[in-house]
Motif scaffolding. Structure first.
Motif, short mmCIF file in Angstrom:
data_model
loop_
_atom_site.label_atom_id
_atom_site.label_comp_id
_atom_site.label_asym_id
_atom_site.label_seq_id
_atom_site.Cartn_x
_atom_site.Cartn_y
_atom_site.Cartn_z
N VAL A 286 -1.01 -6.92 -3.26
CA VAL A 286 -0.32 -5.87 -2.50
C VAL A 286 -1.05 -5.59 -1.19
O VAL A 286 -0.42 -5.41 -0.14
CB VAL A 286 -0.19 -4.59 -3.35
CG1 VAL A 286 0.40 -3.45 -2.53
CG2 VAL A 286 0.70 -4.86 -4.57
N GLY A 289 -0.12 -7.94 1.54
CA GLY A 289 1.33 -8.04 1.67
C GLY A 289 1.79 -8.76 2.92
O GLY A 289 2.75 -9.54 2.89
N TRP A 349 6.50 -3.80 -4.11
CA TRP A 349 5.09 -3.42 -3.97
C TRP A 349 4.79 -2.05 -4.56
O TRP A 349 3.88 -1.90 -5.37
CB TRP A 349 4.68 -3.44 -2.50
CG TRP A 349 4.58 -4.79 -1.89
CD1 TRP A 349 4.41 -5.98 -2.56
CD2 TRP A 349 4.66 -5.11 -0.51
NE1 TRP A 349 4.38 -7.03 -1.67
CE2 TRP A 349 4.53 -6.52 -0.39
CE3 TRP A 349 4.83 -4.37 0.64
CZ2 TRP A 349 4.55 -7.18 0.83
CZ3 TRP A 349 4.86 -5.01 1.88
CH2 TRP A 349 4.72 -6.41 1.97
#
Length: 658
Positions: A286, A289, A349
């Protein structure tokens, strides 16, 4: 220096002065690290109070994190993300790495999870490890684990993250093998350590690629520049970051270490599975990302790995009789859900982190509940020797029930609000590498639905075999009876607090999209997906499968009598009991060839290198013996040698003249 960085970094950075609690973020790492160092340096002198110091250090860290979170929540959205440089770490010509902290909603979410759940585990461990002679050392390792994980999530660069990454690897090795006088436990610790080194190589190669592409390993610079490099380069970085995440989060194909990690004391299992090590891979994906947005093929690989692992863990968990190993398989599966969500990009996410956060509470609760059962059952873990414990351990039963219902996703408990969001996001997926089609959402969505149903089965199997049905309270070795009893308040109070979190946390953070909005400054706004099915249909199908899985488990393990010995099973059951032959595969593909290589090297070493050296030594000895024959100590012999030498010299000279 403190710098605010916009979400999804664009390269524009506004510099402001740090104020309030946020300027003391460095204490989050220093406090537990100093406590761990002090306990290890003082040694046995701190045996009587070391556990208290470690617990106080952990709670103090939570207080600092809570103050920063409170300051951040009261600040405008643009002021919720800052970077604090502490010192220059790696000066190497025009390449420099500073050690700094990135304090934003994503990192603070992990700080709150790690410190709060970790502190409750510290309190629990005071009673659980009461009679262990090395309790002080155990608590020092727990503090070090907390410090390493906070270093990982607070660092502002991949280099700093890697320092924490290696720290949690070391801490897990020390804690999994804490009772290393048992050979099997020492082997389990080594297994976890070695398999994680495979993932670490992925992390190192990813950082090398970053240096080559960006001349930096800073999160902000990598995020700001990754869209400008060739897709192939971004894909390489993404794939090696995935390798790293698979190792640390026990995802396929680097998942084999997780079940063996149950060798450590139960508080360690709770800490690893709920708040620290296995969550690190999800954090990495995450936090990276922007890399995966620039590398859709790598992002797809993340989602596929998550989908495979969530089913893998669920299947394995359905056949295990060891209570802790069922929970370990459950963690593998639930992290698979999170990885799948993280691989879906902006539509997943926030939900991946949301489920990670709620899962930390109910999974820690169930591991501590397992420890309480072991405490009352003479350290047994075989569920076939349990049954009907709800009467003897009412608090453990009731609190464990809350964790069980939460992980099943029964509304309105926490798992319903977080895991079901990942399932909806999976049905919204439309990209598979470079392909865009509706069938992709169907595939991901159906996988998550099947996983939910199987999860309901094996977690209900665990619950019913342990707390319901008929009592099967005997030891495995002698068949002698045991006398189950409830644990003391130092163990039950942390379980009660975690149970409350398992019940209300998901709903509280879902009101007004509180959690999603909280994360926005760190990971960007949530991208709303368009599922291939109506969301109410998805929720209804999920709940129906959960009820079906739980009902099958009740009929087989709650209503019917459970045999105390393992019955023969079909091919799939036997495979699941052996972890789908993951160790066999690893041994065949890696250990056997490696042993063969060592054997060849050993033969070559013995016949070539050792042979040459031994031959040289033997030749030297022979020459010495030959020379020794001529050295008998008699003067007339030496005179004869001289005379012979003179005659030989004269003969040579005359020969040349003739």
């Amino acid at each position: 220096m403190t710098t605010f960085i916009p979400a999804q970094a664009t390269g524009t950075v506004d510099t402001v002065a740090a104020t309030g609690a946020a300027s003391y973020a460095w204490l989050l790492i220093l406090i537990p690290l100093a406590s761990a160092g002090l306990l290890l340096l003082l040694g046995r002198a701190s045996n009587r109070w070391g556990h208290l110091l470690a617990t106080l250090a952990s709670w103090s860290t939570f207080v600092v994190g809570a103050l920063i979170a409170a300051q951040m929540s009261n600040a405008p959205e643009a002021a919720r993300r800052f970077q604090q440089t502490l010192f220059t770490w790696i000066p190497a010509g025009d390449f420099t790495v500073d050690f700094g902290l990135l304090v934003d909603p994503l990192s603070i979410t992990f700080v709150i999870l790690v410190t709060f759940v970790g502190s409750l585990i510290h309190v629990y461990a005071i009673a659980y490890m009461e009679h262990d002679e090395a309790r002080r050392r155990f608590f020092a390792y727990l503090n070090f684990f907390i410090a390493a994980m906070l270093t990982l999530v607070l660092s502002d660069s991949y280099a700093g993250l890697f320092a924490g990454w290696e720290g949690v690897g070391l801490a897990s090795y020390l804690l999994i093998g804490f009772w290393n006088h048992v050979p099997a436990y020492a082997v389990a610790a080594k297994k976890a350590f070695v398999m994680n080194r495979v993932g670490d190589m992925g992390m190192l190669i990813a950082m090398m690629a970053m240096v080559a592409s960006f001349h930096s390993v800073s999160f902000s610079e990598v995020s700001a520049s990754v869209a400008s490099i060739p897709t192939a380069s971004a894909t390489v970085i993404g794939f090696f970051l995935l390798v790293a995440a698979c190792g640390k989060s026990a995802q396929f194909p680097l998942q084999a270490w997780l079940g063996d990690a149950m060798a450590g004391p139960t508080p360690v299992s709770a800490l690893i599975h709920a708040a620290t090590m296995v969550t690190a891979g999800v954090y990495l994906i995450v936090r990276s990302g922007a890399v995966f947005l620039a590398a859709p093929v790598a992002a797809t690989a993340v989602a596929v790995i998550g989908a495979i692992t969530l089913l893998f863990g669920a299947i394995v968990g359905s056949a295990k009789d060891d209570m802790k190993k069922v929970l370990a398989a459950s963690t593998m599966s639930q992290i698979g859900y999170m990885m799948l969500g993280a691989g879906l990009g902006p539509i997943g996410w926030a939900f991946a982190i949301f489920h990670l956060f709620t899962h930390g509470f109910f999974k820690a609760l169930m591991f501590l509940g397992a420890g309480s059962v072991m405490h009352g059952m003479g350290d047994q873990v075989n569920m076939r020797r349990f049954g009907a414990l709800r009467g003897a351990m009412k608090v453990t039963w009731l609190t464990f029930m809350m964790g069980w219902l939460a992980i099943l996703g029964v509304p309105p408990l926490s798992g319903y609000w977080s895991k079901d969001k990942i399932i909806e996001a999976a049905f919204s997926a439309h990209t598979f590498g470079a392909t865009e089609a509706a069938w992709i959402g169907w595939v991901y969505g159906l996988v998550t639905l099947v996983g939910a149903g199987v999860t309901a089965f094996y977690m209900s199997r665990l619950f019913f075999m342990t707390f319901h049905g008929k009592a099967r309270w005997t030891t495995e070795a002698e068949g002698s009876p045991v006398h189950p009893h409830e644990s003391g308040p130092l163990m039950t109070i942390p379980m009660i607090i975690l149970a409350i979190g398992a019940v209300v946390l998901g709903a509280a953070l879902s009101i007004g999209d509180t959690f999603v909005n909280w994360l926005a400054p760190a990971i960007g706004e949530l991208e709303h997906g368009h599922p291939v099915l109506n969301e109410y249909v998805i929720q209804g199908a999920t709940l129906a499968l959960v009820i079906l899985g739980a009902l099958i488990a009740w009929m087989k393990y709650g209503r019917d009598e459970v045999p105390t010995s393992v019955p023969a099973g079909n091919v799939l059951t036997e495979a699941a009991r052996r972890d789908l032959y993951q160790d066999t595969v690893n041994e065949t593909l890696f250990m056997v060839p490696a042993k063969g290589l060592v054997t060849v090297a050993t033969v070559g070493d013995a016949s070539a290198i050792d042979g040459a050296l031994n031959g040289l030594g033997a030749g030297s000895q022979l020459l010495g013996r030959l020379v020794g024959i001529t050295q008998n100590g008699l003067v007339r012999t030496y005179a004869a040698y001289i005379l012979g030498g003179v005659i030989l010299a004269l003969a040579i000279v005359l020969g040349f003249r003739l």
